[in-house]
Design an enzyme around this catalytic site. Sequence first.
Site, PDB file in Angstrom:
ATOM      1  N   GLY A   1       0.840  -1.186   0.000  1.00  0.00           N
ATOM      2  CA  GLY A   1       0.000   0.000   0.000  1.00  0.00           C
ATOM      3  C   GLY A   1       0.876   1.237   0.000  1.00  0.00           C
ATOM      4  CE1 TYR A   2       3.481   2.559  -4.043  1.00  0.00           C
ATOM      5  CE2 TYR A   2       1.522   1.203  -4.173  1.00  0.00           C
ATOM      6  CZ  TYR A   2       2.823   1.451  -4.524  1.00  0.00           C
ATOM      7  OH  TYR A   2       3.476   0.580  -5.352  1.00  0.00           O
ATOM      8  CG  LEU A   3       2.130   5.096   4.287  1.00  0.00           C
ATOM      9  CD1 LEU A   3       3.337   5.050   5.197  1.00  0.00           C
ATOM     10  CD2 LEU A   3       0.847   5.097   5.089  1.00  0.00           C
TER      11      LEU A   3
END
Length: 154
Positions: A28-30
């Site tokens: 996932g991407y912050l």
Amino acid sequence: MSVEIERKFLVTDERWKTMGQGVLLRQGYLSSSPERIVRVRIEGEGAMLTIKGRTVGATRSEWEYPIPLEDAQAFLDNLCERPIIEKYRYRIPYQGLTWEVDEFLGENSGLVVAEVELESEDQAFAKPAWIGQEVTHDARYYNANLLRHPYVRW
């Protein structure tokens, strides 16, 4: 800081599947901004936080840090942009290099790409017979872009 030099290609058939064992990756991407990618990834029983700078050609700056598995799971569950990218990764040695073949799941199902990391952008390398069109410079194939524009919607 390290530098990543990577070339990305579409895969033409399934011959590669007999050459390695797939490992499930959840990432996932912050931040999925092209200027600063901040990614959380769980691969098997390990987890990493990765920060990447803007891509110039096939090169970009990259920092990676191991993080506790429980922290990575909490980031994926509570903080990361949606959808979470899930894929099986196969690492396949070929003529002195390791090709990473990613078979995507979920909203990116049907997409299979292969990446190879190089020492320099002009490094010569042999391509396996199952390697097709190069997509290194096609932003649609960047994992961070598959969040907003999943493959099944193309």
